[in-house]
Enzyme design. Structure first.
Site, PDB file in Angstrom:
ATOM      1  N   ARG A  76      40.069   8.550  -3.865  1.00 29.73           N
ATOM      2  CA  ARG A  76      41.286   9.100  -2.437  1.00 29.73           C
ATOM      3  C   ARG A  76      40.953   8.475  -0.847  1.00 29.73           C
ATOM      4  O   ARG A  76      40.169   7.923  -0.591  1.00 29.73           O
ATOM      5  CB  ARG A  76      41.354  10.958  -1.798  1.00 29.73           C
ATOM      6  CG  ARG A  76      41.739  11.048  -0.622  1.00 29.73           C
ATOM      7  CD  ARG A  76      41.181  12.087   0.147  1.00 29.73           C
ATOM      8  NE  ARG A  76      41.793  12.146   0.821  1.00 29.73           N
ATOM      9  CZ  ARG A  76      41.461  12.418   2.383  1.00 29.73           C
ATOM     10  NH1 ARG A  76      40.318  13.187   2.430  1.00 29.73           N
ATOM     11  NH2 ARG A  76      42.591  12.860   3.156  1.00 29.73           N
TER      12      ARG A  76
ATOM     13  N   HIS B 109      46.474   9.616   7.435  1.00 31.38           N
ATOM     14  CA  HIS B 109      45.458  10.333   7.637  1.00 31.38           C
ATOM     15  C   HIS B 109      45.573   8.803   9.364  1.00 31.38           C
ATOM     16  O   HIS B 109      44.204   7.997   9.552  1.00 31.38           O
ATOM     17  CB  HIS B 109      44.324   8.731   7.002  1.00 31.38           C
ATOM     18  CG  HIS B 109      43.060   9.785   7.196  1.00 31.38           C
ATOM     19  ND1 HIS B 109      42.078  10.320   6.046  1.00 31.38           N
ATOM     20  CD2 HIS B 109      42.569   9.985   8.415  1.00 31.38           C
ATOM     21  CE1 HIS B 109      41.191  10.531   6.234  1.00 31.38           C
ATOM     22  NE2 HIS B 109      41.169  10.527   7.808  1.00 31.38           N
TER      23      HIS B 109
ATOM     24  N   GLU C 223      43.813  16.801   7.789  1.00 29.32           N
ATOM     25  CA  GLU C 223      43.154  17.572   8.857  1.00 29.32           C
ATOM     26  C   GLU C 223      44.526  17.450  10.096  1.00 29.32           C
ATOM     27  O   GLU C 223      44.089  16.642  10.845  1.00 29.32           O
ATOM     28  CB  GLU C 223      42.213  16.772   9.226  1.00 29.32           C
ATOM     29  CG  GLU C 223      41.172  17.184   8.224  1.00 29.32           C
ATOM     30  CD  GLU C 223      39.896  16.013   8.987  1.00 29.32           C
ATOM     31  OE1 GLU C 223      39.934  16.065   9.640  1.00 29.32           O
ATOM     32  OE2 GLU C 223      38.433  16.407   8.205  1.00 29.32           O
TER      33      GLU C 223
ATOM     34  N   ASN D  24      37.940  19.654   3.347  1.00 29.13           N
ATOM     35  CA  ASN D  24      37.190  18.586   4.254  1.00 29.13           C
ATOM     36  C   ASN D  24      36.151  19.795   4.516  1.00 29.13           C
ATOM     37  O   ASN D  24      36.506  20.835   5.125  1.00 29.13           O
ATOM     38  CB  ASN D  24      37.529  17.864   5.549  1.00 29.13           C
ATOM     39  CG  ASN D  24      38.602  16.840   4.419  1.00 29.13           C
ATOM     40  OD1 ASN D  24      38.480  16.806   3.367  1.00 29.13           O
ATOM     41  ND2 ASN D  24      39.579  16.249   5.704  1.00 29.13           N
TER      42      ASN D  24
ATOM     43  N   TYR E  40      32.666  19.536   6.000  1.00 27.02           N
ATOM     44  CA  TYR E  40      31.106  19.582   6.715  1.00 27.02           C
ATOM     45  C   TYR E  40      30.133  20.431   7.377  1.00 27.02           C
ATOM     46  O   TYR E  40      28.807  20.122   7.283  1.00 27.02           O
ATOM     47  CB  TYR E  40      31.763  18.443   7.618  1.00 27.02           C
ATOM     48  CG  TYR E  40      32.126  17.055   7.344  1.00 27.02           C
ATOM     49  CD1 TYR E  40      31.581  15.888   6.912  1.00 27.02           C
ATOM     50  CD2 TYR E  40      33.380  17.360   7.237  1.00 27.02           C
ATOM     51  CE1 TYR E  40      32.118  14.959   6.537  1.00 27.02           C
ATOM     52  CE2 TYR E  40      34.330  16.582   7.082  1.00 27.02           C
ATOM     53  CZ  TYR E  40      33.909  15.243   6.221  1.00 27.02           C
ATOM     54  OH  TYR E  40      34.168  13.775   5.825  1.00 27.02           O
TER      55      TYR E  40
ATOM     56  N   GLU F  27      37.304  16.240   1.186  1.00 31.56           N
ATOM     57  CA  GLU F  27      35.802  15.344   1.559  1.00 31.56           C
ATOM     58  C   GLU F  27      34.531  16.210   2.006  1.00 31.56           C
ATOM     59  O   GLU F  27      34.138  17.718   2.550  1.00 31.56           O
ATOM     60  CB  GLU F  27      35.959  15.002   3.677  1.00 31.56           C
ATOM     61  CG  GLU F  27      37.329  14.056   3.667  1.00 31.56           C
ATOM     62  CD  GLU F  27      37.258  13.561   4.466  1.00 31.56           C
ATOM     63  OE1 GLU F  27      36.924  13.921   5.616  1.00 31.56           O
ATOM     64  OE2 GLU F  27      38.281  12.810   5.045  1.00 31.56           O
TER      65      GLU F  27
HETATM   66  C1  GCO Z   1      38.003  13.531   8.727  1.00 36.57           C
HETATM   67  C2  GCO Z   1      38.498  12.302   9.050  1.00 36.57           C
HETATM   68  C3  GCO Z   1      37.044  11.336   8.448  1.00 36.57           C
HETATM   69  C4  GCO Z   1      35.967  11.803   9.160  1.00 36.57           C
HETATM   70  C5  GCO Z   1      34.569  12.064   8.602  1.00 36.57           C
HETATM   71  C6  GCO Z   1      33.402  12.210   9.432  1.00 36.57           C
HETATM   72  O1  GCO Z   1      38.474  13.393   7.795  1.00 36.57           O
HETATM   73  O2  GCO Z   1      37.584  14.294   9.995  1.00 36.57           O
HETATM   74  O3  GCO Z   1      39.319  11.902   7.972  1.00 36.57           O
HETATM   75  O4  GCO Z   1      38.110  10.634   8.647  1.00 36.57           O
HETATM   76  O5  GCO Z   1      35.063   9.597   9.258  1.00 36.57           O
HETATM   77  O6  GCO Z   1      35.546  13.685   8.343  1.00 36.57           O
HETATM   78  O7  GCO Z   1      33.676  12.494  10.561  1.00 36.57           O
END
Ligand code: GCO
Length: 444
Positions: free
Chosen positions: A75, A119, A164, A290, A292, A348
């Protein structure tokens, strides 16, 4: 020991973004992140994207490395000001050729390209005439999307309109810690609306230029949990979830903004024209998520929207993000239950830790490997519960420009020496290689 097998054709890949890796600044137009990097105090040590990790010149070797690591998908994002230096007008053939060569190189290496159109690198010229605060930018985005899809659409079969939009809108225009750097809630919601509108307008255009392709959008989502089962905390969790998840999910999948958050936004609500929500909710082929970390929240009348975000005991990455793999299972199952996307990709997931390069060129990043293993297993759990998860992209292929943190945070599974630009696969890359090759994760 157990072995979790993934479905056949599961797409294992890594993810990157143009501004974070490319460099090659002299062959593209200026973007809002170039400007933001020059704004004193906004980006760690004034780091910038002029060279980044020079993927613009080193892409051939990077694709070869991906292939060696056993990835079958990648990607990446297209830089709008590399295609149109001022965001509009004359096409920069050099830029379009570059992505065309990248795609060819990927396909030759047996790697399926997944292209993200936005992005975060908006042309400075477009920002000067209002950027995403201007409704016109949505139409400009569609023209740009058409140019890219016309050229790459015969070979790229997976398109992501936006990465995002929540972060673009809120972090860029409400918190001010990303470009363009404003702190204005009404502006942030208007920007969010125009991002969504541009997504909906672009979907049929991409489909027409790239017949048979799959088109989707990527959202950053946070499973949100109440600190207790008190009515107040449950309410706080509903509000937080509404603001960070439903504000974008509902328009895309249900054709309306969430009523509770709309009411809370009061006078800050965006201007919405009549047909907008039916455009925004045009059916898409997949949702990119995405993931985290999670939000754990409690009611707090003095906090923003009456919510306080807690910092529970636990394990944290260098970003101070809690490691919470169960959250990935939870957000995948919840999104599928509430919105039924046709397919889902984790577009992600990854983590930053302080990596050490040994004198013999190795990086023993056991914490990153453990993080990824646990999250792969969490994704597997969601698949076992019926979620149509089709692929998983690790953030990121290699260390890169981490936005406001500059080069001070390493998310890569490949270490980059930012001076020599040499690449060194970390132990986590070898772990991903075994997962991709076996299409399975082994747990002890
Ligand atoms: C995000 C971003 C990434 C970041 C990653 C870590 O989509 O927030 O796509 O560019 O680098 O998430 O913070």
């Amino acid at each position: 020991m157990s072995r979790l097998r993934f479905p056949a054709d599961f797409a294992w890949g890594s993810a990157t973004a143009s501004f974070q890796i490319e460099g090659g600044v002299e062959e593209r137009g200026q973007c809002i992140w170039d400007d933001f990097c020059r704004w004193p105090g906004k980006v760690f040590e004034g780091d910038n994207g002029d060279v980044a990790v020079d993927h613009y010149h080193l892409y051939g070797a990077d694709v070869a490395l991906m292939a060696r690591l056993g990835f079958r998908a990648y990607r990446f994002s297209v830089s709008w000001p590399r295609i149109l230096k001022e965001g509009i007008g004359e096409v920069n053939d050099v830029g379009l050729d570059y992505y065309s060569r990248l795609v060819d190189e990927l396909l030759e290496a047996g790697i399926e390209p997944y292209a993200t159109l936005y992005h975060w690198d908006l042309s400075t010229a477009l920002q000067r005439v209002g950027g995403w605060a201007s409704r016109d930018t949505a139409s400009r985005f569609v023209e740009y999307a058409r140019i890219v899809a016309d050229r790459l659409g015969d070979r790229v079969h997976h398109w992501i309109t936006h990465n995002e939009p929540w972060v673009v809108a809120m972090v860029g225009n409400l918190y001010g810690t990303h470009a363009p750097g404003w702190e204005d809630p009404g502006l942030a919601l208007q920007v969010g609306h125009h991002l969504l509108l541009s997504h909906g307008l672009a979907v049929p255009v991409i489909r027409q230029a790239s017949p048979g392709s799959q088109v989707g959008i990527t959202l950053n989502l946070y499973p949100t949990y109440p600190a207790t089962t008190s009515a107040e905390d449950l309410d706080a969790a509903r509000i937080q979830d509404g603001f960070s998840n439903r504000w974008f999910l509902d328009p895309v999948f249900k054709g309306h903004y969430p009523e509770d958050i709309w009411a809370l936004a009061g006078a800050q609500v965006p201007r919405v024209e009549q047909a907008d929500l039916s455009i925004i909710s045009r059916p898409i082929d997949f949702l990119g998520i995405n993931y985290y970390s999670r939000h754990l929240v409690a009611s707090d009348p003095s906090g923003p929207m009456g919510v306080q975000t807690l910092h529970p005991e636990g394990e944290y990455t260098q970003m101070d993000w809690e490691v919470y793999p169960q959250g990935l299972t939870d957000i995948l199952t919840r999104v599928y239950a509430d919105y039924s996307p046709r397919a889902i990709y984790v577009t992600e997931n990854g983590c930053a830790y302080e990596d050490v390069l040994t004198s013999d060129g190795q990086v023993h990043d056991a914490k990153r490997t453990a993080y990824l293993r646990a999250h792969f297993a969490a994704a597997h759990k969601a698949i076992a519960q019926g979620v149509p998860l089709r692929g998983y992209f690790v953030w990121s292929l290699m260390d890169n420009f981490e936005w406001a943190y500059g080069y001070s945070r390493r998310f890569g599974i490949v270490y980059v020496d930012f001076q020599s630009l040499r690449r060194y696969p970390k132990d986590s890359a070898l772990f991903c290689q075994s997962v991709a090759q076996e299409n399975a994760v082994v747990l002890d």
